[in-house]
Design an enzyme around this catalytic site. Structure first.
Site, short mmCIF file in Angstrom:
data_model
loop_
_atom_site.label_atom_id
_atom_site.label_comp_id
_atom_site.label_asym_id
_atom_site.label_seq_id
_atom_site.Cartn_x
_atom_site.Cartn_y
_atom_site.Cartn_z
CB CYS B 76 92.90 -12.57 29.30
SG CYS B 76 92.29 -13.59 30.63
CB ILE B 113 90.05 -17.08 27.77
CG1 ILE B 113 91.23 -17.18 26.82
CG2 ILE B 113 90.35 -16.20 28.95
CD1 ILE B 113 90.86 -17.61 25.44
CG ASP B 128 107.40 -31.51 26.72
OD1 ASP B 128 108.25 -31.32 25.83
OD2 ASP B 128 107.69 -31.53 27.93
#
EC number: 4.6.1.17
Lengths: 160, 160, 160, 160, 160, 160
Positions: B76, B113, B128
């Site tokens: 990328c 992306i 998390d």
């Protein structure tokens, strides 16, 4: 149900204190899948035969992401990992690739989020490498399937 | 179907040359969801009322991840983003949170992306923060829903 | 001979001002080699046939390093790269692998140091992957072989 | 000759499991050289007298690179270092600067690659600071000269 | 007084869209001071004469921090800097070191926060290098003193 | 007064060897303040009521900065933190916000610089989020107030 542990008395997020936790062998395994067009999968399989295939780039990205997790996830502890591995399963029938990441440490916190990050970044890398031919790929079913070690005990959810 | 563009003549991965692409306004929108137990969702909603809630940590993590994307995804391009935003939709009926990321640039490559990374890391952060109470959360349906700007034309997949 | 440009009036290092430089097409090519035992080279070649070979990991690491250069080299500008590629030449006669990195930008500074960093990190990755079988590998002849674009003119040193 | 250890059963790269290795005192020393025109070396020596010289920037870059190694080298474990130092030897006769890096840990893996990365990035930094006056500099003979601690035993190659 | 711009319609933080802002020459200058015991300042001055002094490490750290700012400050845009410089003023009378950072870009956002980050990290580095002899050092008066370029106009606060 | 410990025999900076130090419970507490216009403080307090307030972004940034410290401060050891927390005190009378960071480790070095970095970056984030309405904010009195654990003994300076 227990309370969230990541908040201080002011109600703000903190990185919870784990100084009293034991250094012990801990492992986490996460899985996820990326769906794509059958033609895209065929191209990945074909590339696979040559050297620098999509999946080996994805593999490297996933392992590096496991190490970077505490830099990505704000309240995640920075710990040293003792190992990380990723496996792919090509599922032609359902036109998807299954990704499985295994991460280990001997430190004071579990590595669930490291394994999940590895799966996510490996999947995103497949997306990135193939997006010119298939923008409709979908990353899905990213979840923890196993966790061992640590005081909270083992967690097994292989059928999820 | 076009060929993969990320490979050189030796069959190895490369970061494709975009020097001839135009600097133009580009936007990408990605979506994804994280499923959880109803009790977990209730706790997030309750926390939401106080200051340092789960979703504001997730929001920050997602935006920072958009900026870090080229460090996570090997092929990328590192580009400058002109804006990034994340929205949450709490879906009690299905016991999930929907995440939507919008990323913009005026550079030479699309930001699909980056938007997908923002969604993924925002979802991982929710995992998390809540894992102590719910290890079975599942990140799913991470996909591009819109892309505008650039030579390859617009892409709209809002119903996906 | 010109003076060093990276120092301010106090004699301290600075990141030199390039605001007046033109955005233009710039390319840099760097080369380097890593010497090893013939058995190590044979193992790399054998692995090469399978999927996740040493060289594809090295390739990914080199390209990622090109993007990270301004974070590694203190006075190097952070610029956006438009492309990066790495090629390997396996030289059995001399028991070495030659690495060539090509980096491009359309920005205000050359990318010599990005190309050299890509070669160095690609070579270090080969060392890391093979060190269990050969600690005596040597990275050598890392140098710029070509630079085009920018006011200082082209530089060609292919025979170096 | 042993097999490569960095590959899983599918032939893909992994970060090898070191959870069973001992935490012990480990040290690695690496060396390398950068060749340049005599005029360039003279300028570095002259700058050396003033405060912000080329070599002190190189020193800082090399030490920071040792800490960043696991972010650069894909299969390298992220470990905590207990110390890092770099020494320079100015070799006027051969118009080069020799760089020596010493890195230590008390962790579960050796720090060879950290020492080699420190040498490489220190050399790249010298290149970057001097490239306006000398594009033909060459980084060469980057190699491990000593490794102590750990199960695989000591390695001494001072004359290499 | 204008409204805060960093929040979306849900009241959550976002990276504001700057795609319509002009690419133009922008500069920011920030200042700050670190107070210490007179003996500490004397030691820094003495070291200053030798090569790898405290201030040259601080200089390098401050410049690298300017480049890292968007990775530190959540809603800060990642832009390319065209230059960065740091100056120190040793103020024996008040037993402090004054730090001044100048940062420039030709991009779409100002670089105030980059200049302030450079000052802060340069000061923190002085603290780190001297803390073994003086834990009571204090970083103070970190503020923007000048900003030019961009639609919001110039800001001069040299006497602050 | 002791000598500076961060320099090698050549007078250059090094990361000091701590391999012989004990792994023990260590804590550091740092404080600092950011002054602003009363209107700015009022706006922060008002935002505070809603979800994604300035202070929760600052909180996340400060905690992430604690983890990034060894990447910012050149001679600082990369260690694993066991916990990090930040508290804010809104001081309307003096039109400032006080920031307090507490960081803990069980490793071989103190975490003073990690706590100071957390305070600094939390303050810089407040500046960034509010700069559109108040460019004259000032970060001040950043200092260590407490340090416990380790051979050098405890340090308490709460009144500073």
């Amino acid at each position: 149900m227990d309370k969230f542990t990541h908040f201080n008395e002011e109600g703000r997020a903190k990185m919870v204190e784990v100084g009293n936790k034991l250094n012990t062998n801990r492992e986490a395994v996460a899985r996820g899948s990326i769906y794509m067009m059958p033609e895209t999968l065929t191209k990945i399989i074909d590339q696979n035969i040559s050297k620098g295939d999509v999946l080996s780039v994805s593999q490297v990205a996933g392992i590096m992401a496991a190490k970077k997790t505490s830099d990505l996830i704000p309240m995640c502890h920075n710990i040293t990992l003792t190992g990380a591995d990723i496996h792919f399963n090509i599922d032609k029938e359902n036109s998807k690739i299954d990704i499985k990441a295994t991460v280990r440490t001997t430190g004071k916190t579990g590595v669930e989020i490291e394994a999940l990050s590895a799966v996510s970044v490996a999947a995103l890398t497949i997306y990135d490498m193939c997006k010119a031919v298939d923008r409709g790929m979908k990353i899905t079913e990213v979840r923890l399937v196993k966790k061992t070690g640590g005081k909270s005990g083992d967690y097994i959810n292989e059928e999820s």
